[in-house]
Design an enzyme around this catalytic site. Structure first.
Site, PDB file in Angstrom:
ATOM      1  N   ASP A  61      -0.102  16.043  -2.533  1.00  0.00           N
ATOM      2  CA  ASP A  61      -0.346  15.126  -3.511  1.00  0.00           C
ATOM      3  C   ASP A  61       0.469  15.367  -4.693  1.00  0.00           C
ATOM      4  O   ASP A  61       1.045  16.419  -4.932  1.00  0.00           O
ATOM      5  CB  ASP A  61      -1.922  15.565  -4.246  1.00  0.00           C
ATOM      6  CG  ASP A  61      -2.537  14.081  -4.847  1.00  0.00           C
ATOM      7  OD1 ASP A  61      -3.309  13.647  -4.507  1.00  0.00           O
ATOM      8  OD2 ASP A  61      -1.825  14.027  -6.150  1.00  0.00           O
TER       9      ASP A  61
ATOM     10  N   CYS B 203       0.638  -1.210   0.106  1.00  0.00           N
ATOM     11  CA  CYS B 203      -0.013   0.107   0.017  1.00  0.00           C
ATOM     12  C   CYS B 203       0.814   1.219  -0.094  1.00  0.00           C
ATOM     13  O   CYS B 203       1.579   1.345   1.157  1.00  0.00           O
ATOM     14  CB  CYS B 203      -1.038   0.085   1.172  1.00  0.00           C
ATOM     15  SG  CYS B 203      -1.656   1.603   1.357  1.00  0.00           S
TER      16      CYS B 203
ATOM     17  N   HIS C 291      -8.438   8.484   2.207  1.00  0.00           N
ATOM     18  CA  HIS C 291      -8.080   9.699   2.316  1.00  0.00           C
ATOM     19  C   HIS C 291      -8.710  10.698   2.043  1.00  0.00           C
ATOM     20  O   HIS C 291      -9.622  10.452   1.274  1.00  0.00           O
ATOM     21  CB  HIS C 291      -6.585   9.701   1.411  1.00  0.00           C
ATOM     22  CG  HIS C 291      -6.965   9.194   0.140  1.00  0.00           C
ATOM     23  ND1 HIS C 291      -6.830   8.019  -0.138  1.00  0.00           N
ATOM     24  CD2 HIS C 291      -7.090   9.805  -0.873  1.00  0.00           C
ATOM     25  CE1 HIS C 291      -7.194   7.697  -1.418  1.00  0.00           C
ATOM     26  NE2 HIS C 291      -7.180   8.963  -2.008  1.00  0.00           N
TER      27      HIS C 291
ATOM     28  N   HIS D 137      -6.470   3.129   0.488  1.00  0.00           N
ATOM     29  CA  HIS D 137      -6.379   3.334   1.993  1.00  0.00           C
ATOM     30  C   HIS D 137      -6.974   4.964   2.230  1.00  0.00           C
ATOM     31  O   HIS D 137      -6.691   5.653   1.465  1.00  0.00           O
ATOM     32  CB  HIS D 137      -4.752   3.253   2.219  1.00  0.00           C
ATOM     33  CG  HIS D 137      -4.326   3.720   3.549  1.00  0.00           C
ATOM     34  ND1 HIS D 137      -3.129   3.124   4.057  1.00  0.00           N
ATOM     35  CD2 HIS D 137      -4.824   4.751   4.299  1.00  0.00           C
ATOM     36  CE1 HIS D 137      -3.067   3.690   5.039  1.00  0.00           C
ATOM     37  NE2 HIS D 137      -4.030   4.843   5.480  1.00  0.00           N
TER      38      HIS D 137
ATOM     39  N   ASN E 185     -13.011  10.271  -2.531  1.00  0.00           N
ATOM     40  CA  ASN E 185     -13.314   9.368  -3.652  1.00  0.00           C
ATOM     41  C   ASN E 185     -13.462   7.612  -3.285  1.00  0.00           C
ATOM     42  O   ASN E 185     -12.787   7.325  -2.474  1.00  0.00           O
ATOM     43  CB  ASN E 185     -12.323   9.162  -4.841  1.00  0.00           C
ATOM     44  CG  ASN E 185     -12.241  10.666  -5.435  1.00  0.00           C
ATOM     45  OD1 ASN E 185     -13.492  11.133  -5.701  1.00  0.00           O
ATOM     46  ND2 ASN E 185     -11.024  10.972  -5.730  1.00  0.00           N
TER      47      ASN E 185
ATOM     48  N   CYS F 211       0.658   3.291   3.345  1.00  0.00           N
ATOM     49  CA  CYS F 211       1.292   2.630   4.247  1.00  0.00           C
ATOM     50  C   CYS F 211       2.853   2.792   4.352  1.00  0.00           C
ATOM     51  O   CYS F 211       3.425   3.173   5.308  1.00  0.00           O
ATOM     52  CB  CYS F 211       1.014   1.170   4.483  1.00  0.00           C
ATOM     53  SG  CYS F 211      -0.707   1.022   5.079  1.00  0.00           S
TER      54      CYS F 211
ATOM     55  N   HIS G  87      -4.590   1.465   8.328  1.00  0.00           N
ATOM     56  CA  HIS G  87      -5.048   0.913   6.897  1.00  0.00           C
ATOM     57  C   HIS G  87      -6.547   0.629   7.086  1.00  0.00           C
ATOM     58  O   HIS G  87      -6.623  -0.557   7.372  1.00  0.00           O
ATOM     59  CB  HIS G  87      -3.954  -0.196   6.299  1.00  0.00           C
ATOM     60  CG  HIS G  87      -4.348  -0.541   5.131  1.00  0.00           C
ATOM     61  ND1 HIS G  87      -3.805  -0.056   4.085  1.00  0.00           N
ATOM     62  CD2 HIS G  87      -5.179  -1.489   4.609  1.00  0.00           C
ATOM     63  CE1 HIS G  87      -4.283  -0.420   2.866  1.00  0.00           C
ATOM     64  NE2 HIS G  87      -5.041  -1.673   3.239  1.00  0.00           N
TER      65      HIS G  87
ATOM     66  N   GLY H 168     -13.495   7.016  -8.781  1.00  0.00           N
ATOM     67  CA  GLY H 168     -12.036   7.152  -9.241  1.00  0.00           C
ATOM     68  C   GLY H 168     -10.985   7.029  -8.088  1.00  0.00           C
ATOM     69  O   GLY H 168      -9.941   7.873  -8.237  1.00  0.00           O
TER      70      GLY H 168
ATOM     71  N   HIS I  80      -8.946  14.476   0.248  1.00  0.00           N
ATOM     72  CA  HIS I  80      -8.176  15.282  -0.581  1.00  0.00           C
ATOM     73  C   HIS I  80      -8.852  16.716  -0.169  1.00  0.00           C
ATOM     74  O   HIS I  80      -9.810  17.021   0.020  1.00  0.00           O
ATOM     75  CB  HIS I  80      -8.768  15.281  -2.055  1.00  0.00           C
ATOM     76  CG  HIS I  80      -8.467  14.050  -2.669  1.00  0.00           C
ATOM     77  ND1 HIS I  80      -7.353  13.965  -3.538  1.00  0.00           N
ATOM     78  CD2 HIS I  80      -9.053  12.876  -2.788  1.00  0.00           C
ATOM     79  CE1 HIS I  80      -7.327  12.667  -4.135  1.00  0.00           C
ATOM     80  NE2 HIS I  80      -8.073  12.011  -3.488  1.00  0.00           N
TER      81      HIS I  80
HETATM   82  P1  AMP Z   1      -7.752   8.690  -5.016  1.00  0.00           P
HETATM   83  O1  AMP Z   1      -7.484   8.619  -6.783  1.00  0.00           O
HETATM   84  O2  AMP Z   1      -8.965   9.468  -4.745  1.00  0.00           O
HETATM   85  O3  AMP Z   1      -7.779   7.311  -4.656  1.00  0.00           O
HETATM   86  O4  AMP Z   1      -6.466   9.626  -4.616  1.00  0.00           O
HETATM   87  C1  AMP Z   1      -5.215   8.888  -4.547  1.00  0.00           C
HETATM   88  C2  AMP Z   1      -4.086  10.132  -4.806  1.00  0.00           C
HETATM   89  O5  AMP Z   1      -3.018   9.789  -4.402  1.00  0.00           O
HETATM   90  C3  AMP Z   1      -4.128  10.594  -6.045  1.00  0.00           C
HETATM   91  O6  AMP Z   1      -4.476  12.173  -6.339  1.00  0.00           O
HETATM   92  C4  AMP Z   1      -2.695  10.465  -6.427  1.00  0.00           C
HETATM   93  O7  AMP Z   1      -2.101  11.626  -7.026  1.00  0.00           O
HETATM   94  C5  AMP Z   1      -1.998  10.448  -4.911  1.00  0.00           C
HETATM   95  N1  AMP Z   1      -0.836   9.734  -4.825  1.00  0.00           N
HETATM   96  C6  AMP Z   1      -0.505   8.613  -5.249  1.00  0.00           C
HETATM   97  N2  AMP Z   1       0.811   8.280  -4.999  1.00  0.00           N
HETATM   98  C7  AMP Z   1       1.156   9.520  -4.329  1.00  0.00           C
HETATM   99  C8  AMP Z   1       2.478   9.374  -3.328  1.00  0.00           C
HETATM  100  N3  AMP Z   1       3.514   8.684  -3.583  1.00  0.00           N
HETATM  101  N4  AMP Z   1       2.816  10.904  -3.000  1.00  0.00           N
HETATM  102  C9  AMP Z   1       1.726  11.712  -2.963  1.00  0.00           C
HETATM  103  N5  AMP Z   1       0.498  11.427  -3.446  1.00  0.00           N
HETATM  104  C10 AMP Z   1       0.336  10.235  -4.174  1.00  0.00           C
HETATM  105 ZN    ZN Z   2      -2.390   1.367   3.654  1.00  0.00          ZN
END
Ligand code: AMP
Ligand code: ZN
Length: 111
Positions: free
Chosen positions: A29, A3, A97, A95, A84, A6, A45, A90, A99
Site C-alpha cells: 500500500d 481505475c 481488494h 476495484h 472496506n 487496473c 475489475h 471508507g 488489506h
Molecule cells: P480502500 O480505501 O479500502 O478503498 O483502499 C484503497 C487503498 O489503496 C488505500 O489504502 C490506498 O493507500 C491504496 N492505494 C491507492 N493508490 C495506490 C497506489 N497507486 N499504489 C498502492 N496503493 C494505493
Molecule cells: Zn479496476
C-alpha cells in the site's frame, strides 16, 4: 477505464508488486497503516464485494493473503484482513481488494 488498480495491473502505474499470478496481484500500500500493509487485488475489475459470486476467486485471495502473512513473517504474531465497502467503511478505490495488515498490535473495535 479510469481505475488505479487496473492501471497497476497493466503496469501503466508503478507499484511495488510482491506477488502475481493469472488472477491476482499483491502490492504494498502506498500509504501504509501498519508496518506491513499489503493489498491483495483480483485482476478482474469488480467494484464491490457484493457484486461478485466468484467464491473461488475470493477464497483464493484469502489463501494468498495467508501466504503473504507467512512471507512477511506476521503469521504467528498476528494479522488482520480488511475489506472496506462503500462510503461508511471508507472504500476509496472502486476495484475490490483485501488489506493485509500486521506488524503491530491492532485495536478492537476498529476505528
Ligand atoms: P480502500 O480505501 O479500502 O478503498 O483502499 C484503497 C487503498 O489503496 C488505500 O489504502 C490506498 O493507500 C491504496 N492505494 C491507492 N493508490 C495506490 C497506489 N497507486 N499504489 C498502492 N496503493 C494505493
Ligand atoms: Zn479496476
Amino acid at each position: 477505464m479510469d481505475c488505479v488498480f487496473c492501471k497497476i495491473i497493466k503496469n501503466e502505474i508503478k507499484s511495488e508488486k510482491i506477488y502475481e499470478d493469472e488472477d491476482v496481484i499483491c502490492i504494498r500500500d502506498i500509504n501504509p497503516q501498519a508496518p506491513i500493509h499489503i493489498l491483495i487485488i483480483p485482476k478482474k475489475h469488480i467494484e464491490k464485494l457484493y457484486q461478485t459470486d466468484e467464491i473461488e476467486l475470493l477464497g483464493k485471495m484469502l489463501k494468498i493473503a495467508c501466504l503473504m502473512a507467512e512471507k512477511e513473517k506476521i503469521k504467528e504474531s498476528g494479522f488482520r484482513i480488511v475489506i472496506n465497502t462503500n462510503r461508511n467503511a471508507g472504500q476509496s478505490v472502486e476495484h475490490i481488494h483485501f488489506h493485509l495488515l500486521g506488524g503491530r498490535v491492532m485495536l478492537w473495535p476498529p476505528g
